[in-house]
Design a protein around this motif. Structure first.
Motif, PDB file in Angstrom:
ATOM      1  N   ARG A  35     128.835 160.722  64.506  1.00  0.00           N
ATOM      2  CA  ARG A  35     127.581 161.425  64.786  1.00  0.00           C
ATOM      3  C   ARG A  35     126.800 160.751  65.917  1.00  0.00           C
ATOM      4  O   ARG A  35     126.079 161.415  66.671  1.00  0.00           O
ATOM      5  CB  ARG A  35     126.716 161.473  63.521  1.00  0.00           C
ATOM      6  CG  ARG A  35     127.255 162.394  62.441  1.00  0.00           C
ATOM      7  CD  ARG A  35     126.480 162.201  61.166  1.00  0.00           C
ATOM      8  NE  ARG A  35     126.878 163.161  60.132  1.00  0.00           N
ATOM      9  CZ  ARG A  35     126.583 163.020  58.845  1.00  0.00           C
ATOM     10  NH1 ARG A  35     125.888 161.962  58.437  1.00  0.00           N
ATOM     11  NH2 ARG A  35     126.967 163.930  57.968  1.00  0.00           N
ATOM     12  N   GLN A  36     126.934 159.430  66.001  1.00  0.00           N
ATOM     13  CA  GLN A  36     126.194 158.682  67.020  1.00  0.00           C
ATOM     14  C   GLN A  36     126.948 158.585  68.343  1.00  0.00           C
ATOM     15  O   GLN A  36     126.484 157.922  69.266  1.00  0.00           O
ATOM     16  CB  GLN A  36     125.911 157.265  66.486  1.00  0.00           C
ATOM     17  CG  GLN A  36     124.964 157.253  65.293  1.00  0.00           C
ATOM     18  CD  GLN A  36     124.953 155.900  64.582  1.00  0.00           C
ATOM     19  OE1 GLN A  36     125.989 155.259  64.417  1.00  0.00           O
ATOM     20  NE2 GLN A  36     123.775 155.465  64.181  1.00  0.00           N
ATOM     21  N   ASN A  37     128.092 159.251  68.435  1.00  0.00           N
ATOM     22  CA  ASN A  37     128.929 159.217  69.640  1.00  0.00           C
ATOM     23  C   ASN A  37     129.378 157.806  70.003  1.00  0.00           C
ATOM     24  O   ASN A  37     129.584 157.486  71.173  1.00  0.00           O
ATOM     25  CB  ASN A  37     128.190 159.853  70.830  1.00  0.00           C
ATOM     26  CG  ASN A  37     128.029 161.344  70.673  1.00  0.00           C
ATOM     27  OD1 ASN A  37     128.950 162.035  70.229  1.00  0.00           O
ATOM     28  ND2 ASN A  37     126.850 161.853  71.002  1.00  0.00           N
ATOM     29  N   VAL A  38     129.526 156.975  68.983  1.00  0.00           N
ATOM     30  CA  VAL A  38     130.058 155.622  69.190  1.00  0.00           C
ATOM     31  C   VAL A  38     131.582 155.649  69.114  1.00  0.00           C
ATOM     32  O   VAL A  38     132.269 155.044  69.938  1.00  0.00           O
ATOM     33  CB  VAL A  38     129.472 154.649  68.150  1.00  0.00           C
ATOM     34  CG1 VAL A  38     130.129 153.277  68.257  1.00  0.00           C
ATOM     35  CG2 VAL A  38     127.962 154.525  68.351  1.00  0.00           C
ATOM     36  N   LEU A  39     132.120 156.372  68.139  1.00  0.00           N
ATOM     37  CA  LEU A  39     133.555 156.637  68.070  1.00  0.00           C
ATOM     38  C   LEU A  39     133.801 158.044  68.608  1.00  0.00           C
ATOM     39  O   LEU A  39     133.058 158.972  68.280  1.00  0.00           O
ATOM     40  CB  LEU A  39     134.060 156.527  66.631  1.00  0.00           C
ATOM     41  CG  LEU A  39     133.956 155.156  65.968  1.00  0.00           C
ATOM     42  CD1 LEU A  39     134.538 155.215  64.562  1.00  0.00           C
ATOM     43  CD2 LEU A  39     134.640 154.080  66.789  1.00  0.00           C
ATOM     44  N   LEU A  40     134.870 158.184  69.394  1.00  0.00           N
ATOM     45  CA  LEU A  40     135.115 159.468  70.059  1.00  0.00           C
ATOM     46  C   LEU A  40     136.544 159.974  69.865  1.00  0.00           C
ATOM     47  O   LEU A  40     137.219 160.366  70.812  1.00  0.00           O
ATOM     48  CB  LEU A  40     134.833 159.320  71.567  1.00  0.00           C
ATOM     49  CG  LEU A  40     133.429 158.844  71.941  1.00  0.00           C
ATOM     50  CD1 LEU A  40     133.361 158.528  73.423  1.00  0.00           C
ATOM     51  CD2 LEU A  40     132.391 159.887  71.557  1.00  0.00           C
ATOM     52  N   PRO A  41     137.039 159.990  68.625  1.00  0.00           N
ATOM     53  CA  PRO A  41     138.392 160.527  68.418  1.00  0.00           C
ATOM     54  C   PRO A  41     138.409 162.036  68.606  1.00  0.00           C
ATOM     55  O   PRO A  41     137.406 162.720  68.388  1.00  0.00           O
ATOM     56  CB  PRO A  41     138.701 160.151  66.971  1.00  0.00           C
ATOM     57  CG  PRO A  41     137.360 160.122  66.315  1.00  0.00           C
ATOM     58  CD  PRO A  41     136.411 159.590  67.353  1.00  0.00           C
TER      59      PRO A  41
END
Length: 331
Positions: free
Chosen positions: A39-45
């Motif tokens: 949700r925080q766009n920290v992980l982008l799979p």
């Protein structure tokens, strides 16, 4: 909004093959931190492979008196297991102190080993962070770093490792079992967590598609008398400022077997080997405990806002060891 594809795996081999074949994919277990990071766009799979249907929920006795814990066993289930509570009280204590009841019911043991740091700069997709974007810099070095690490740090990262239960598992010399494209592997837990050094984005020695399938805790009779103590800003759900897991035996006033690990103060679950060397064979006295704690924290590298952690960790070590050992006889 970024599109993310989703699939469920029912066999370990299928899950491994699906993730290994796609460098933009990742495993999804309890999701208690991964969903937040998405949700925080920290992980982008671009693809998530749900592994919750895999047969990895066992809590089994081992011939040496140890326990094998499946990676999808939930934290609450492990904490309540009689074998864990009786043989490794500090593991049960760390699990119960590690999260709210709701999270413990969802979070898996394997996911706990793989959880990402709680550094606010890592979790802010707009701040420079070498873990999230290698080479961009570490905002915490000159930022708000009260909760950050003082042991195992580097010029590239000072983020504190967040896990509670990993601390007693390091003290117990647990082993992490994985399945990956190259088959089964077993890692000593101290090798499973990497120091940041020049590559803080590499937190584990795993290749892409390698899945944690279990945690092996060896038999250790002394661990039946063990303790995990966590110091935090508030008693409700909060991460450790300093924590200590310990087991120690004393005979005729002299320390025999001792295992000690620290949390909340280091970039990985920290085995306090210097302190163990000081303690082993020494008188079980407060001054011995204090000297061992000073030796361990001598390597602390602090910044102004977290300098208190070095002394806090020392005091916590002394408190735990005093609790576990018989009181000194009056002279």
């Amino acid at each position: 909004m970024r599109p993310i594809s989703y699939s469920r795996a029912t066999a370990v081999a299928d899950a491994v093959a699906a993730v290994a074949a796609d460098p933009t994919s990742d495993f999804l277990a309890g999701g208690t931190t991964e969903v937040d990071l998405l949700r925080q766009n920290v992980l982008l799979p671009r693809r998530l492979v749900d592994i919750n249907d895999l047969p990895l929920t066992q809590i089994e006795d081992r011939p040496d008196g140890g326990v094998y814990i499946g990676a999808l066993a939930r934290m609450s289930e492990v904490a309540a297991a009689p074998a864990v509570r009786e043989r490794y009280p500090m593991v049960a204590q760390a699990l119960e102190l590690g999260a709210s009841a709701q999270l413990r019911h969802m979070a898996s043991m394997g996911g706990n080993m793989m959880q990402r740091v709680r550094c606010g700069y890592f979790r802010d997709a707009t701040s420079p962070c070498n873990k999230r974007d290698p080479g961009s810099g570490c905002s915490a070095l000159d930022g708000f770093n009260r909760g950050h690490a003082v042991l195992g740090v580097s010029d590239h990262c000072i983020a504190t490792h967040p896990s509670d239960v990993a601390v007693p598992l390091v003290a117990l010399d647990a082993r992490i079992h994985t399945e990956g494209p190259r088959g089964r592997r077993v890692y000593p837990i101290d090798d499973f967590f990497l120091l940041p050094g020049n590559t803080p984005h590499l937190e584990h020695p795993l290749e892409h598609g390698e899945l944690v399938v279990g945690i092996e805790v060896p038999g250790l009779p002394a661990a039946r008398t063990s303790l995990y103590t966590k110091v935090r800003d508030r008693e409700s759900y909060e991460f450790a400022l300093a924590s200590v897991a310990a087991t120690v035996t004393v005979e005729n006033g002299v320390i025999g077997e001792v295992r000690l690990a620290l949390g909340g103060v280091a970039t990985k679950p920290w085995r306090a080997r210097r302190a163990e060397e000081v303690l082993r064979g020494a008188p079980a006295r407060t001054e011995t405990f204090a000297r061992a704690a000073r030796e361990e924290l001598a390597a602390a590298r602090t910044v102004p806002l977290n300098a208190f952690k070095a002394e806090l960790a020392q005091r916590t070590v002394v408190r735990v060891l005093e609790t576990l050992t018989p009181p000194e006889s009056p002279s």
